[in-house]
Design a protein around this motif. Structure first.
Motif, PDB file in Angstrom:
ATOM      1  N   ASN A  88       0.859  -1.182   0.000  1.00 50.09           N
ATOM      2  CA  ASN A  88       0.000   0.000   0.000  1.00 50.09           C
ATOM      3  C   ASN A  88       0.895   1.232   0.000  1.00 50.09           C
ATOM      4  OD1 ASN A  88      -2.027   1.852   0.291  1.00 50.09           O
ATOM      5  ND2 ASN A  88      -2.566   1.278   2.368  1.00 50.09           N
ATOM      6  N   ILE A  89       1.308   1.661  -1.179  1.00 50.70           N
ATOM      7  CA  ILE A  89       2.301   2.734  -1.269  1.00 50.70           C
ATOM      8  C   ILE A  89       1.735   4.126  -1.031  1.00 50.70           C
ATOM      9  CG2 ILE A  89       3.856   1.469  -2.791  1.00 50.70           C
ATOM     10  CD1 ILE A  89       2.637   3.066  -5.122  1.00 50.70           C
ATOM     11  N   ARG A  90       0.443   4.284  -1.082  1.00 47.66           N
ATOM     12  CA  ARG A  90      -0.123   5.626  -1.030  1.00 47.66           C
ATOM     13  C   ARG A  90      -0.455   6.136   0.361  1.00 47.66           C
ATOM     14  NH1 ARG A  90      -1.876   4.550  -6.350  1.00 47.66           N
ATOM     15  NH2 ARG A  90      -1.214   6.272  -7.644  1.00 47.66           N
ATOM     16  N   THR A  91      -0.583   5.282   1.347  1.00 46.20           N
ATOM     17  CA  THR A  91      -1.072   5.809   2.617  1.00 46.20           C
ATOM     18  C   THR A  91      -0.070   5.700   3.749  1.00 46.20           C
ATOM     19  OG1 THR A  91      -2.183   3.731   3.070  1.00 46.20           O
ATOM     20  CG2 THR A  91      -3.493   5.441   2.044  1.00 46.20           C
ATOM     21  N   LYS A  92      -0.010   4.588   4.410  1.00 45.03           N
ATOM     22  CA  LYS A  92       0.731   4.473   5.655  1.00 45.03           C
ATOM     23  C   LYS A  92       2.231   4.620   5.504  1.00 45.03           C
ATOM     24  CE  LYS A  92      -2.975   3.864   7.985  1.00 45.03           C
ATOM     25  NZ  LYS A  92      -3.462   4.787   8.970  1.00 45.03           N
ATOM     26  N   ILE A  93       2.797   4.176   4.409  1.00 43.87           N
ATOM     27  CA  ILE A  93       4.233   4.345   4.206  1.00 43.87           C
ATOM     28  C   ILE A  93       4.567   5.838   4.136  1.00 43.87           C
ATOM     29  CG2 ILE A  93       6.165   3.899   2.629  1.00 43.87           C
ATOM     30  CD1 ILE A  93       5.313   1.399   4.122  1.00 43.87           C
ATOM     31  N   GLY A  94       3.626   6.635   3.653  1.00 46.77           N
ATOM     32  CA  GLY A  94       3.813   8.082   3.605  1.00 46.77           C
ATOM     33  C   GLY A  94       4.027   8.700   4.972  1.00 46.77           C
ATOM     34  N   LEU A  95       3.481   8.074   6.011  1.00 46.99           N
ATOM     35  CA  LEU A  95       3.704   8.570   7.366  1.00 46.99           C
ATOM     36  C   LEU A  95       5.185   8.552   7.716  1.00 46.99           C
ATOM     37  CD1 LEU A  95       0.794   6.745   9.258  1.00 46.99           C
ATOM     38  CD2 LEU A  95       0.902   9.174   8.639  1.00 46.99           C
ATOM     39  N   LEU A  96       5.874   7.520   7.256  1.00 47.06           N
ATOM     40  CA  LEU A  96       7.304   7.418   7.535  1.00 47.06           C
ATOM     41  C   LEU A  96       8.086   8.500   6.796  1.00 47.06           C
ATOM     42  CD1 LEU A  96       7.800   3.555   7.426  1.00 47.06           C
ATOM     43  CD2 LEU A  96       7.354   5.024   9.392  1.00 47.06           C
ATOM     44  N   LYS A  97       7.645   8.829   5.592  1.00 49.98           N
ATOM     45  CA  LYS A  97       8.282   9.914   4.847  1.00 49.98           C
ATOM     46  C   LYS A  97       8.176  11.221   5.633  1.00 49.98           C
ATOM     47  CE  LYS A  97       7.696   8.629   0.020  1.00 49.98           C
ATOM     48  NZ  LYS A  97       6.926   8.943  -1.196  1.00 49.98           N
ATOM     49  N   ASN A  98       6.979  11.481   6.159  1.00 47.20           N
ATOM     50  CA  ASN A  98       6.781  12.706   6.950  1.00 47.20           C
ATOM     51  C   ASN A  98       7.677  12.722   8.176  1.00 47.20           C
ATOM     52  OD1 ASN A  98       4.784  13.486   5.157  1.00 47.20           O
ATOM     53  ND2 ASN A  98       3.115  12.792   6.464  1.00 47.20           N
ATOM     54  N   LEU A  99       7.748  11.598   8.862  1.00 50.75           N
ATOM     55  CA  LEU A  99       8.573  11.499  10.067  1.00 50.75           C
ATOM     56  C   LEU A  99      10.032  11.793   9.749  1.00 50.75           C
ATOM     57  CD1 LEU A  99       9.093  10.714  13.040  1.00 50.75           C
ATOM     58  CD2 LEU A  99       9.206   8.331  12.271  1.00 50.75           C
ATOM     59  N   VAL A 100      10.561  11.135   8.738  1.00 50.06           N
ATOM     60  CA  VAL A 100      11.964  11.318   8.368  1.00 50.06           C
ATOM     61  C   VAL A 100      12.208  12.750   7.887  1.00 50.06           C
ATOM     62  CG1 VAL A 100      13.757  10.599   6.746  1.00 50.06           C
ATOM     63  CG2 VAL A 100      12.354   8.879   7.898  1.00 50.06           C
ATOM     64  N   SER A 101      11.281  13.285   7.123  1.00 48.69           N
ATOM     65  CA  SER A 101      11.415  14.649   6.625  1.00 48.69           C
ATOM     66  C   SER A 101      11.435  15.662   7.775  1.00 48.69           C
ATOM     67  CB  SER A 101      10.261  14.960   5.666  1.00 48.69           C
ATOM     68  OG  SER A 101      10.315  16.297   5.256  1.00 48.69           O
ATOM     69  N   ASP A 102      10.538  15.488   8.748  1.00 51.55           N
ATOM     70  CA  ASP A 102      10.494  16.416   9.875  1.00 51.55           C
ATOM     71  C   ASP A 102      11.746  16.310  10.748  1.00 51.55           C
ATOM     72  OD1 ASP A 102       8.090  17.493   9.073  1.00 51.55           O
ATOM     73  OD2 ASP A 102       6.871  16.252  10.415  1.00 51.55           O
ATOM     74  N   ILE A 103      12.253  15.102  10.934  1.00 54.62           N
ATOM     75  CA  ILE A 103      13.489  14.923  11.699  1.00 54.62           C
ATOM     76  C   ILE A 103      14.656  15.558  10.952  1.00 54.62           C
ATOM     77  CG2 ILE A 103      15.186  13.227  12.515  1.00 54.62           C
ATOM     78  CD1 ILE A 103      12.784  11.396  13.186  1.00 54.62           C
ATOM     79  N   ASP A 104      14.705  15.332   9.656  1.00 50.80           N
ATOM     80  CA  ASP A 104      15.778  15.898   8.840  1.00 50.80           C
ATOM     81  C   ASP A 104      15.757  17.432   8.897  1.00 50.80           C
ATOM     82  OD1 ASP A 104      17.985  15.538   7.010  1.00 50.80           O
ATOM     83  OD2 ASP A 104      16.642  16.241   5.418  1.00 50.80           O
ATOM     84  N   LYS A 105      14.587  18.020   8.779  1.00 51.29           N
ATOM     85  CA  LYS A 105      14.456  19.473   8.834  1.00 51.29           C
ATOM     86  C   LYS A 105      14.890  19.988  10.216  1.00 51.29           C
ATOM     87  CE  LYS A 105      11.324  23.304   7.936  1.00 51.29           C
ATOM     88  NZ  LYS A 105      12.413  24.205   8.075  1.00 51.29           N
ATOM     89  N   PHE A 106      14.482  19.300  11.268  1.00 50.91           N
ATOM     90  CA  PHE A 106      14.879  19.686  12.623  1.00 50.91           C
ATOM     91  C   PHE A 106      16.403  19.692  12.767  1.00 50.91           C
ATOM     92  CE2 PHE A 106      16.118  18.538  16.933  1.00 50.91           C
ATOM     93  CZ  PHE A 106      15.488  19.524  17.675  1.00 50.91           C
ATOM     94  N   LEU A 107      17.037  18.635  12.280  1.00 49.17           N
ATOM     95  CA  LEU A 107      18.484  18.532  12.397  1.00 49.17           C
ATOM     96  C   LEU A 107      19.196  19.605  11.568  1.00 49.17           C
ATOM     97  CD1 LEU A 107      18.884  14.655  12.334  1.00 49.17           C
ATOM     98  CD2 LEU A 107      19.009  16.181  14.304  1.00 49.17           C
ATOM     99  N   GLU A 108      18.672  19.916  10.410  1.00 49.88           N
ATOM    100  CA  GLU A 108      19.263  20.980   9.580  1.00 49.88           C
ATOM    101  C   GLU A 108      19.160  22.337  10.263  1.00 49.88           C
ATOM    102  OE1 GLU A 108      17.343  21.052   5.790  1.00 49.88           O
ATOM    103  OE2 GLU A 108      18.295  19.207   5.118  1.00 49.88           O
ATOM    104  N   ASP A 109      18.004  22.602  10.869  1.00 49.52           N
ATOM    105  CA  ASP A 109      17.747  23.909  11.467  1.00 49.52           C
ATOM    106  C   ASP A 109      18.502  24.139  12.778  1.00 49.52           C
ATOM    107  OD1 ASP A 109      16.055  24.439   9.382  1.00 49.52           O
ATOM    108  OD2 ASP A 109      14.206  24.173  10.537  1.00 49.52           O
ATOM    109  N   PHE A 110      18.746  23.076  13.527  1.00 49.63           N
ATOM    110  CA  PHE A 110      19.270  23.272  14.873  1.00 49.63           C
ATOM    111  C   PHE A 110      20.652  22.677  15.133  1.00 49.63           C
ATOM    112  CE2 PHE A 110      14.718  23.944  15.318  1.00 49.63           C
ATOM    113  CZ  PHE A 110      14.717  25.177  15.950  1.00 49.63           C
TER     114      PHE A 110
END
Length: 111
Positions: A88-110
Motif C-alpha cells: 500500500n504505497i499511497r497511505t501508511k508508508i507516507g507517514l514514515l516519509k513525513n517522520l523522516v522529513s520532519d526529523i531531517d528538517k529539525f536537524l538541519e535547522d538546529f
C-alpha cells in the motif's frame, strides 16, 4: 517554527507512525515486504507464492500478512476465493516519509 514546535510535530509523527514502525520492524515481515516489492506481478501475490519465496510456513506468512494489513502497510484484493496481497504505497508508508522529513528538517535547522 521554533524548536519546541518542531519537536512536538516529530512526536506526533512518531505517534501516527507507531503501527507502521512496529509492523515493518520485524525481520520476517521485512522479508515478506521485499518479496512483495520484488514481484513483477502488478496484481499482488497469494499466500502460497509468498510462502514459496520466503520459505516460511503458510500459517506464519498469514500471521505476518495480518499484522502488515492491520498496520495499513499492505492491502488485500479478493478475486473469487483467492486473496492477493500487495504494498500500500499511497497511505501508511507516507507517514514514515513525513517522520523522516520532519526529523531531517529539525536537524538541519538546529545542528
Amino acid at each position: 517554527m521554533n524548536k519546541q514546535d518542531q519537536l512536538n510535530r516529530i512526536k506526533e509523527d512518531f505517534i501516527h507512525s507507531q503501527k507502521v514502525l512496529q509492523a515493518i520492524g520485524d525481520e520476517t515481515r521485512q522479508s515478506i515486504l521485499l518479496v512483495l516489492m520484488g514481484t513483477e506481478c502488478q496484481t499482488g501475490l497469494r499466500v502460497g507464492e509468498i510462502t514459496e519465496q520466503t520459505h516460511l510456513s503458510r500459517p506464519a506468512v498469514s500471521h505476518h500478512l495480518k499484522i502488515l494489513r492491520e498496520a495499513g502497510v499492505i492491502l488485500m484484493r479478493k478475486e473469487g476465493t483467492m486473496n492477493f496481497y500487495y504494498i500500500n504505497i499511497r497511505t501508511k508508508i507516507g507517514l514514515l516519509k513525513n517522520l523522516v522529513s520532519d526529523i531531517d528538517k529539525f536537524l538541519e535547522d538546529f545542528y
